[in-house]
Motif scaffolding. Structure first.
Motif, mmCIF file in Angstrom:
data_model
loop_
_atom_site.group_PDB
_atom_site.id
_atom_site.type_symbol
_atom_site.label_atom_id
_atom_site.label_comp_id
_atom_site.label_asym_id
_atom_site.label_seq_id
_atom_site.Cartn_x
_atom_site.Cartn_y
_atom_site.Cartn_z
ATOM 1 N N PHE A 279 41.946 38.175 39.373
ATOM 2 C CA PHE A 279 40.588 37.357 40.410
ATOM 3 C C PHE A 279 40.983 35.945 40.099
ATOM 4 O O PHE A 279 41.054 35.653 41.179
ATOM 5 C CB PHE A 279 39.412 37.789 39.502
ATOM 6 C CG PHE A 279 38.283 36.897 40.136
ATOM 7 C CD1 PHE A 279 38.401 37.215 42.100
ATOM 8 C CD2 PHE A 279 37.284 36.186 39.955
ATOM 9 C CE1 PHE A 279 37.033 37.083 42.057
ATOM 10 C CE2 PHE A 279 36.404 35.552 41.052
ATOM 11 C CZ PHE A 279 36.332 35.743 42.118
ATOM 12 N N ALA A 280 41.077 35.183 39.040
ATOM 13 C CA ALA A 280 41.577 33.881 38.266
ATOM 14 C C ALA A 280 42.493 33.694 39.613
ATOM 15 O O ALA A 280 42.740 32.707 40.188
ATOM 16 C CB ALA A 280 41.984 33.773 36.960
ATOM 17 N N PHE B 273 31.516 31.709 39.498
ATOM 18 C CA PHE B 273 31.224 33.501 39.966
ATOM 19 C C PHE B 273 31.867 33.563 37.904
ATOM 20 O O PHE B 273 32.467 32.844 37.625
ATOM 21 C CB PHE B 273 33.006 33.855 40.001
ATOM 22 C CG PHE B 273 33.336 33.920 41.921
ATOM 23 C CD1 PHE B 273 32.858 35.130 42.553
ATOM 24 C CD2 PHE B 273 33.972 33.149 41.849
ATOM 25 C CE1 PHE B 273 33.230 34.357 43.421
ATOM 26 C CE2 PHE B 273 34.648 32.454 43.316
ATOM 27 C CZ PHE B 273 34.359 33.650 44.506
ATOM 28 N N THR B 274 30.939 34.735 37.789
ATOM 29 C CA THR B 274 30.933 34.868 36.714
ATOM 30 C C THR B 274 31.988 36.026 36.483
ATOM 31 O O THR B 274 32.130 36.848 36.953
ATOM 32 C CB THR B 274 29.572 36.166 35.956
ATOM 33 O OG1 THR B 274 29.241 35.077 36.472
ATOM 34 C CG2 THR B 274 29.894 36.496 35.574
ATOM 35 N N PHE B 275 32.750 36.007 35.227
ATOM 36 C CA PHE B 275 34.000 36.572 34.613
ATOM 37 C C PHE B 275 33.111 37.934 33.743
ATOM 38 O O PHE B 275 31.803 37.311 32.959
ATOM 39 C CB PHE B 275 34.945 35.936 34.204
ATOM 40 C CG PHE B 275 35.549 35.618 34.766
ATOM 41 C CD1 PHE B 275 37.015 35.409 35.144
ATOM 42 C CD2 PHE B 275 35.384 34.063 35.566
ATOM 43 C CE1 PHE B 275 37.826 35.006 36.530
ATOM 44 C CE2 PHE B 275 36.169 33.382 36.976
ATOM 45 C CZ PHE B 275 37.302 33.631 36.809
ATOM 46 N N ASP B 276 34.379 39.038 33.465
ATOM 47 C CA ASP B 276 33.528 40.164 32.872
ATOM 48 C C ASP B 276 34.020 39.563 30.916
ATOM 49 O O ASP B 276 35.376 40.458 30.398
ATOM 50 C CB ASP B 276 34.543 41.369 33.138
ATOM 51 C CG ASP B 276 33.779 42.136 31.603
ATOM 52 O OD1 ASP B 276 32.904 42.742 31.083
ATOM 53 O OD2 ASP B 276 34.281 43.962 32.521
ATOM 54 N N ALA C 201 23.006 29.218 29.265
ATOM 55 C CA ALA C 201 22.938 30.803 28.737
ATOM 56 C C ALA C 201 23.986 32.090 29.455
ATOM 57 O O ALA C 201 23.411 31.613 30.917
ATOM 58 C CB ALA C 201 21.242 30.947 28.118
ATOM 59 N N GLY C 202 24.675 32.684 29.255
ATOM 60 C CA GLY C 202 25.186 33.443 30.008
ATOM 61 C C GLY C 202 26.211 33.187 30.512
ATOM 62 O O GLY C 202 26.813 33.647 31.469
ATOM 63 N N PRO D 295 30.165 41.866 40.550
ATOM 64 C CA PRO D 295 28.221 40.968 40.466
ATOM 65 C C PRO D 295 27.814 40.489 41.400
ATOM 66 O O PRO D 295 29.095 39.534 42.106
ATOM 67 C CB PRO D 295 28.065 40.130 39.288
ATOM 68 C CG PRO D 295 29.419 40.374 38.334
ATOM 69 C CD PRO D 295 30.148 41.131 38.773
ATOM 70 N N ASP D 296 26.868 40.841 41.880
ATOM 71 C CA ASP D 296 26.366 40.611 43.173
ATOM 72 C C ASP D 296 27.477 40.447 44.146
ATOM 73 O O ASP D 296 26.961 40.199 45.286
ATOM 74 C CB ASP D 296 25.875 39.663 42.466
ATOM 75 C CG ASP D 296 24.504 39.121 41.732
ATOM 76 O OD1 ASP D 296 24.055 40.457 41.631
ATOM 77 O OD2 ASP D 296 24.735 38.636 40.992
#
Length: 496
Positions: free
Chosen positions: A441-442, A106-109, A380-381, A478-479
């Motif tokens: 979330f984590a 997952f992507t975190f904020d 990246a990202g 996201p998504d």
């Protein structure tokens, strides 16, 4: 499960080998046994999914060992494997669950890097949901995003398994669609080579600029599955092809698509790992894409991707293919190399700690400052997350302004550079702040992973707890992948 998939694989290969009518499956299998060379069948038949066995990291006394060091792990394969098992109605193998890969899927904020830094680090501490009186420390890293003009041109070698075990739609057909999508997203000056392997290793396409997309697509569309799997020789040819077209200013990378069933030639994981490690030192990155079930050699792909300065993804559906090749394609560019993390704790304020996940990424503490020691890459990202469960001492709450731990990171901007140090101190008073969506979330992801592993450290963790924590984190989704996880946990709870 293995018997079921062995039978399905047997049927698929029999149809491929003898072109039989599918109206009578039993007759097809019978004729397959009669006509097919038994020695060849023994080499090619499905053998069952293979996962490395490991035990959860234990609690460690701070008085005895106050420093903890590990390499980052940017893989997400374990999460997608779990999703595939659930969607197919099978019990999840506890050894397939690597909690760090659940987190890093997952992507975190997280905040972006500033200035010349390639990464930014952050930390947060709160109450541990599954153990009253314990604290949970979240460590975060964010790789810088790249503007389109900053993305280096690519020198990609597609190394494609076309052995008989890749015959099914969830393997080669799915891989072909993803590779074609990637071609149309590349820079016109990016270059693509294609090497295939089964019983024979073949260069299907010489290095070709992506502007000749029709030519590359035509080559990909011709991929067909047959024969056994000589992966060792194929790896060597792919690396030699990458070196032949090597450009230090490019992203030189092999993208391997396989179920991992290397069953002829070099088949020993240690020997395959030696091949990968040798070439990784010459600046060639590796991305492994695992496909299908029944023959999935997860252990091999995780190992060689780690040593190959790359990442391991499991492709279970078209959406996952698009995630890897389209939505998150900038992650093919490594912005932080050999990235290591080190946590130093104050024994007056913390009595014990436990790193959750990263079992095969734990490093010796003295390796942290040693730039010769290999570690993980960050794209990246990309975001990286790690969790520590800590047991505070009685003095913890009485010293709110004190630093109870220091988070250090070292990374290289390129593989040949000296490492860059970063540091963040975390005070006791941080634990009094409300938990963020990131921490909730984590926590939910870790709770779910520990339940699936039946971890001895899961404490009071339940599926309901995991769902509550994740629901409280949906302000950043996201998504809609966090929402998807809720559905998966609900399904896992119903099938336990």
């Amino acid at each position: 499960m293995n018997k079921t998939f062995a039978r399905l694989g047997l049927i698929a290969m029999s149809l491929l080998a003898v072109g039989c009518d599918t109206t009578n499956v039993d007759d097809t299998v019978g004729s397959f046994y009669a006509d097919y060379n038994k020695d060849a069948f023994e080499q090619c038949k499905p053998r069952g999914d293979k996962f490395d066995e490991f035990s959860d990291n234990p609690f460690v006394s701070v008085a005895e060992q106050h420093v903890s060091t590990f390499s980052v792990d940017a893989d997400g394969a374990s999460y997608a494997v779990m999703r595939r098992y659930l969607s197919s109605g099978y019990t999840i193998d506890p050894q397939s669950v690597r909690i760090e890969e659940f987190l890093n899927y997952f992507t975190f904020d997280y905040p972006n890097p500033i200035g010349s830094e390639s990464i930014a680090i952050n930390a947060e501490v709160g109450d541990c949901p599954w153990n009253a009186g314990h604290k949970l420390l979240r460590l975060g890293i964010k790789g810088k995003s790249l503007a389109k003009s900053e993305v280096p041109k690519a020198n990609f070698v597609f190394l494609v398994d076309v052995s008989g075990s890749m015959y099914t739609d969830d393997k080669l057909k799915l891989l072909k669609s993803g590779l074609i999508e990637l071609v149309y997203k590349l820079n016109p000056d990016d270059r693509i080579s294609i090497i295939t392997y089964s019983g024979v290793v073949k260069k299907l396409l010489e290095s070709t600029p992506a502007r000749e997309a029709a030519k590359i697509k035509s080559a990909i569309s011709k991929l067909q599955a047959e024969g056994c799997t000589n992966g060792g020789d194929a790896l060597k040819m792919a690396y030699e092809e990458a070196l032949k077209n090597y450009d230090a200013k490019r992203n030189n990378r092999i993208i391997l698509g396989t179920d991992g069933d290397f069953n002829v030639g070099v088949t020993n994981i240690e020997m395959l790992a030696g091949i990968v490690e040798k070439y990784a030192k010459q600046g060639i990155y590796m991305t492994c894409l695992g496909l299908g079930m029944g023959n999935l050699n997860d252990a091999m792909m995780e190992r060689i991707s780690n040593l190959g300065n790359g990442a391991y993804h499991y492709i279970d559906c078209e959406d996952e293919m698009m995630k890897v090749f389209v939505t998150e394609r900038e992650r093919f560019v490594s912005v932080a190399n050999d990235t290591k993390c080190q946590l130093t704790l104050d024994s007056k304020l913390v009595s014990k700690y436990r790193l959750i996940g990263y079992e095969n990424r734990v490093m010796n503490n003295e390796d942290f400052d040693n730039d010769a020691k290999d570690a993980g890459e960050i794209g990246a990202g990309q975001t990286i997350t790690a969790l520590y469960e800590i047991v505070p001492t009685d003095e913890f709450k009485n010293n709110p302004k004190s630093t109870f731990c220091t988070f250090d990171v070292r990374y290289k901007r390129s593989l040949s550079d000296e490492s860059v140090p970063m540091q963040l101190k975390v005070a006791v008073e941080e634990s009094a702040k409300p938990a963020s969506a990131n921490l909730n979330f984590a926590s939910g992801v870790a709770a779910y992973g520990m339940i699936l592993r039946n971890s001895p450290y899961k404490g009071d963790a339940t599926y309901d707890m995991a769902c509550r924590l994740i629901k409280s984190s949906l302000s950043f989704d996201p998504d809609h992948r966090r929402s998807e996880l809720l559905n998966l946990i609900t399904k896992a709870a119903q099938t336990k």
